[in-house]
Design a protein around this motif. Structure first.
Motif, mmCIF file in Angstrom:
data_model
loop_
_atom_site.group_PDB
_atom_site.id
_atom_site.type_symbol
_atom_site.label_atom_id
_atom_site.label_comp_id
_atom_site.label_asym_id
_atom_site.label_seq_id
_atom_site.Cartn_x
_atom_site.Cartn_y
_atom_site.Cartn_z
ATOM 1 N N MET A 1 0.870 -1.183 0.000
ATOM 2 C CA MET A 1 0.000 0.000 0.000
ATOM 3 C C MET A 1 0.897 1.220 0.000
ATOM 4 S SD MET A 1 -3.333 -0.436 0.065
ATOM 5 C CE MET A 1 -4.113 0.915 0.955
ATOM 6 N N TYR A 2 0.623 2.163 -0.845
ATOM 7 C CA TYR A 2 1.384 3.405 -0.907
ATOM 8 C C TYR A 2 0.483 4.540 -0.458
ATOM 9 C CZ TYR A 2 5.119 0.967 -3.259
ATOM 10 O OH TYR A 2 6.148 0.101 -3.540
ATOM 11 N N PHE A 3 0.945 5.254 0.571
ATOM 12 C CA PHE A 3 0.163 6.349 1.131
ATOM 13 C C PHE A 3 0.848 7.681 0.843
ATOM 14 C CE2 PHE A 3 -2.844 3.823 3.290
ATOM 15 C CZ PHE A 3 -2.184 2.755 3.877
ATOM 16 N N CYS A 4 0.046 8.622 0.417
ATOM 17 C CA CYS A 4 0.487 9.994 0.277
ATOM 18 C C CYS A 4 0.040 10.746 1.530
ATOM 19 C CB CYS A 4 -0.171 10.587 -0.964
ATOM 20 S SG CYS A 4 0.081 12.344 -1.208
ATOM 21 N N ALA A 5 0.823 11.699 1.966
ATOM 22 C CA ALA A 5 0.458 12.530 3.118
ATOM 23 C C ALA A 5 0.877 13.965 2.838
ATOM 24 C CB ALA A 5 1.130 12.021 4.391
ATOM 25 N N SER A 6 0.215 14.890 3.515
ATOM 26 C CA SER A 6 0.601 16.290 3.366
ATOM 27 C C SER A 6 0.408 17.012 4.692
ATOM 28 C CB SER A 6 -0.226 16.975 2.265
ATOM 29 O OG SER A 6 -1.580 17.137 2.645
ATOM 30 N N THR A 7 1.059 18.152 4.809
ATOM 31 C CA THR A 7 0.919 18.972 5.992
ATOM 32 C C THR A 7 1.303 20.413 5.658
ATOM 33 O OG1 THR A 7 1.392 19.073 8.373
ATOM 34 C CG2 THR A 7 3.256 18.697 6.916
ATOM 35 N N SER A 8 1.004 21.284 6.622
ATOM 36 C CA SER A 8 1.377 22.688 6.464
ATOM 37 C C SER A 8 2.241 23.099 7.654
ATOM 38 C CB SER A 8 0.123 23.561 6.422
ATOM 39 O OG SER A 8 -0.499 23.562 7.693
ATOM 40 N N ARG A 9 2.741 24.313 7.621
ATOM 41 C CA ARG A 9 3.593 24.791 8.736
ATOM 42 C C ARG A 9 2.795 24.872 10.031
ATOM 43 N NH1 ARG A 9 5.613 28.646 4.954
ATOM 44 N NH2 ARG A 9 7.679 28.050 4.246
ATOM 45 N N THR A 10 1.501 25.111 9.925
ATOM 46 C CA THR A 10 0.700 25.302 11.141
ATOM 47 C C THR A 10 -0.050 24.047 11.579
ATOM 48 O OG1 THR A 10 -1.137 26.094 9.794
ATOM 49 C CG2 THR A 10 0.377 27.753 10.681
ATOM 50 N N ALA A 11 -0.030 23.007 10.750
ATOM 51 C CA ALA A 11 -0.758 21.776 11.114
ATOM 52 C C ALA A 11 0.005 21.021 12.192
ATOM 53 C CB ALA A 11 -0.949 20.901 9.882
ATOM 54 N N ASP A 12 -0.737 20.245 12.979
ATOM 55 C CA ASP A 12 -0.107 19.465 14.051
ATOM 56 C C ASP A 12 0.700 18.308 13.503
ATOM 57 O OD1 ASP A 12 -2.933 19.776 16.308
ATOM 58 O OD2 ASP A 12 -1.150 21.026 16.034
ATOM 59 N N THR A 13 0.206 17.692 12.454
ATOM 60 C CA THR A 13 0.870 16.491 11.952
ATOM 61 C C THR A 13 0.489 16.280 10.495
ATOM 62 O OG1 THR A 13 1.233 14.140 12.414
ATOM 63 C CG2 THR A 13 -1.009 14.974 12.671
ATOM 64 N N GLN A 14 0.798 15.116 9.983
ATOM 65 C CA GLN A 14 0.555 14.817 8.582
ATOM 66 C C GLN A 14 -0.802 14.135 8.414
ATOM 67 O OE1 GLN A 14 4.001 12.598 7.220
ATOM 68 N NE2 GLN A 14 5.352 14.041 8.271
ATOM 69 N N TYR A 15 -1.419 14.438 7.286
ATOM 70 C CA TYR A 15 -2.722 13.875 6.983
ATOM 71 C C TYR A 15 -2.587 12.953 5.780
ATOM 72 C CZ TYR A 15 -4.227 17.225 10.350
ATOM 73 O OH TYR A 15 -4.372 17.905 11.528
ATOM 74 N N PHE A 16 -3.133 11.757 5.957
ATOM 75 C CA PHE A 16 -2.896 10.693 4.993
ATOM 76 C C PHE A 16 -4.062 10.495 4.037
ATOM 77 C CE2 PHE A 16 1.001 8.481 6.268
ATOM 78 C CZ PHE A 16 1.284 9.167 7.436
ATOM 79 N N GLY A 17 -3.732 10.093 2.818
ATOM 80 C CA GLY A 17 -4.745 9.664 1.872
ATOM 81 C C GLY A 17 -5.137 8.218 2.129
ATOM 82 N N PRO A 18 -6.114 7.714 1.369
ATOM 83 C CA PRO A 18 -6.614 6.358 1.583
ATOM 84 C C PRO A 18 -5.684 5.276 1.051
ATOM 85 C CG PRO A 18 -7.759 7.382 -0.249
ATOM 86 C CD PRO A 18 -6.884 8.437 0.340
ATOM 87 N N GLY A 19 -4.697 5.661 0.252
ATOM 88 C CA GLY A 19 -3.714 4.693 -0.231
ATOM 89 C C GLY A 19 -4.023 4.134 -1.601
ATOM 90 N N THR A 20 -2.965 3.673 -2.260
ATOM 91 C CA THR A 20 -3.073 2.907 -3.500
ATOM 92 C C THR A 20 -2.455 1.550 -3.234
ATOM 93 O OG1 THR A 20 -2.964 4.791 -5.009
ATOM 94 C CG2 THR A 20 -2.256 2.653 -5.882
ATOM 95 N N ARG A 21 -3.229 0.518 -3.502
ATOM 96 C CA ARG A 21 -2.681 -0.840 -3.338
ATOM 97 C C ARG A 21 -2.019 -1.232 -4.653
ATOM 98 N NH1 ARG A 21 -5.191 -6.342 -2.955
ATOM 99 N NH2 ARG A 21 -7.220 -5.394 -3.294
ATOM 100 N N LEU A 22 -0.711 -1.432 -4.608
ATOM 101 C CA LEU A 22 0.040 -1.817 -5.790
ATOM 102 C C LEU A 22 0.345 -3.308 -5.722
ATOM 103 C CD1 LEU A 22 1.607 -1.109 -8.394
ATOM 104 C CD2 LEU A 22 3.612 -0.700 -6.947
ATOM 105 N N THR A 23 -0.044 -4.031 -6.747
ATOM 106 C CA THR A 23 0.244 -5.455 -6.851
ATOM 107 C C THR A 23 1.112 -5.679 -8.071
ATOM 108 O OG1 THR A 23 -1.894 -6.020 -5.854
ATOM 109 C CG2 THR A 23 -0.735 -7.765 -7.050
ATOM 110 N N VAL A 24 2.302 -6.214 -7.856
ATOM 111 C CA VAL A 24 3.235 -6.498 -8.954
ATOM 112 C C VAL A 24 3.263 -8.003 -9.167
ATOM 113 C CG1 VAL A 24 5.579 -6.238 -9.813
ATOM 114 C CG2 VAL A 24 4.606 -4.484 -8.314
ATOM 115 N N LEU A 25 2.922 -8.410 -10.379
ATOM 116 C CA LEU A 25 2.856 -9.852 -10.703
ATOM 117 C C LEU A 25 4.102 -10.319 -11.445
ATOM 118 C CD1 LEU A 25 -0.851 -9.948 -11.898
ATOM 119 C CD2 LEU A 25 0.037 -10.499 -9.626
#
Lengths: 113, 113
Positions: free
Chosen positions: A89-113
């Motif tokens: 699962m690959y998660f993206c997150a973002s934040t700002s200078r004033t935010a307490d912490t990072q906020y995550f997206g729901p993720g992309t599930r990558l399957t390599v066959l």
């Protein structure tokens, strides 16, 4: 409430193929991140991005990986030649200078066959 | 020694029980501590954010930090079936989340009706 969004939710690819995972961070955020989580393991930091350049990257983030902010809203992670062990699962997150912490997206599930 | 250690459980409790979740860490530079909740195949969702030793309460949730022991806890009172999820501790050295988060492995909690 603003959210981080990610597309696609699930990506299946063949080993050796290139994949691009997309993220739209929260609009006023300036710091962007990618993390990954292999099934059953902990969330691991890959890379952070600020002011159009990489701030920090982990050992996992080798030459096969790259990140880009192609426009004012999207943030992408490219894996040039996928390996079986990139399946996670690959998660993206973002934040700002004033935010307490990072906020995550729901993720992309990558399957390599 | 791992940077952040968290008992992965699983932990199963009856509805209404008090739940205690814990993490230990080795890096004394960590100053900011977070608890995230993660439902299956979803992104981490911020629950609590704390700085410095002491307690912070938010509804049924209490986060506790003991920097002298390098030990953090999350207590859930009157647990509900909807609290069933994996709980991740995370920490960082700087405020605002501009630096990478270091996660524990997560504790899987099931609250039985």
């Amino acid at each position: 409430e603003p959210e981080v969004t990610q597309t696609p939710s699930h990506q299946v690819t063949q080993m050796g193929q290139e994949v691009i995972l997309r993220c739209v961070p929260i609009s006023n955020h300036l710091y962007f991140y990618w993390y990954r989580q292999i099934l059953g393991q902990k969330v691991e930091f890959l890379v952070s991005f600020y002011n159009n350049e990489i701030s920090e990257k982990s050992e996992i983030f080798d030459d096969q990986f790259s990140v880009e902010r192609p426009d004012g809203s999207n943030f992408t992670l490219k894996i040039r030649s996928t390996k079986l062990e990139d399946s996670a699962m690959y998660f993206c997150a973002s934040t700002s200078r004033t935010a307490d912490t990072q906020y995550f997206g729901p993720g992309t599930r990558l399957t390599v066959l | 020694q791992k940077e952040v250690e968290q008992d992965p459980g699983p932990l199963s409790v009856p509805e209404g029980a008090i739940v205690s979740l814990n993490c230990t860490y080795s890096n004394s530079a960590f100053q900011y501590f977070m608890w995230y909740r993660q439902y299956s195949r979803k992104g981490p969702e911020l629950l609590m954010y704390t700085y410095s030793s002491g307690n912070k309460e938010d509804g049924r949730f209490t986060a506790q930090v003991d920097k002298s022991s390098k030990y953090i806890s999350l207590f859930i009172r009157d647990s509900q079936p909807s609290d069933s999820a994996t709980y991740l501790c995370a920490m960082t050295r700087t405020q605002g989340g501009s630096e990478k988060l270091v996660f524990g492995k997560g504790t899987k909690l099931t609250v039985n009706p």
